[in-house]
Design a protein around this motif. Structure first.
Motif, PDB file in Angstrom:
ATOM      1  N   SER A   1     -31.415  42.871 -33.772  1.00 59.53           N
ATOM      2  CA  SER A   1     -30.128  42.313 -33.352  1.00 59.53           C
ATOM      3  C   SER A   1     -30.194  41.602 -32.012  1.00 59.53           C
TER       4      SER A   1
ATOM      5  N   ASP B   1     -24.247  41.579 -34.079  1.00 57.64           N
ATOM      6  CA  ASP B   1     -25.316  40.830 -33.416  1.00 57.64           C
ATOM      7  C   ASP B   1     -26.398  40.405 -34.413  1.00 57.64           C
ATOM      8  N   MET B   2     -26.690  41.253 -35.400  1.00 56.27           N
ATOM      9  CA  MET B   2     -27.658  40.859 -36.429  1.00 56.27           C
ATOM     10  C   MET B   2     -27.162  39.646 -37.188  1.00 56.27           C
TER      11      MET B   2
END
Length: 108
Positions: free
Chosen positions: A44, A71-72
């Motif tokens: 991430s 975030d990934m």
């Protein structure tokens, strides 16, 4: 299927010993990972995100494993926008059952 027009080129540092001195030199290395699948944990942010991006640029289909799905997704979107193939799998690697289920998702 190749993800980008050309494989990524990176450098590998070599240490050469000459007369009791260490001389470091960089040697270019091409990574061609077309038709390979890579799972990257901690994907991430930081080093994990950099590694998964490099693998995708080298032709690998990548699976991002991390606890931070938002975030990934940003990293996945950047990879896909460059023509790569990526999937997000929310996994806490401290729990082996989550890792096993994540791997099962990737190989399906």
């Amino acid at each position: 299927m190749q993800l980008l027009d050309s494989p990524i080129q990176t450098s590998v540092a070599l240490s050469i010993f000459e007369d009791d001195q260490t001389v470091s030199k960089a040697k270019p290395v091409n990574f061609e990972l077309t038709n390979k699948v890579a799972i990257v944990t901690g994907a991430s942010e930081g080093i994990g995100a950099a590694i998964v991006t490099m693998l995708a640029q080298s032709g690998a289909k990548v699976a991002l494993f991390s606890r931070d799905e938002a975030d990934m997704e940003k990293v996945r979107r950047a990879i896909v926008d460059e023509g790569g193939m990526a999937m997000v799998v929310k996994v806490d690697v401290a729990h082996s059952d989550q890792v096993e289920k994540g791997v099962e998702r990737v190989v399906r």
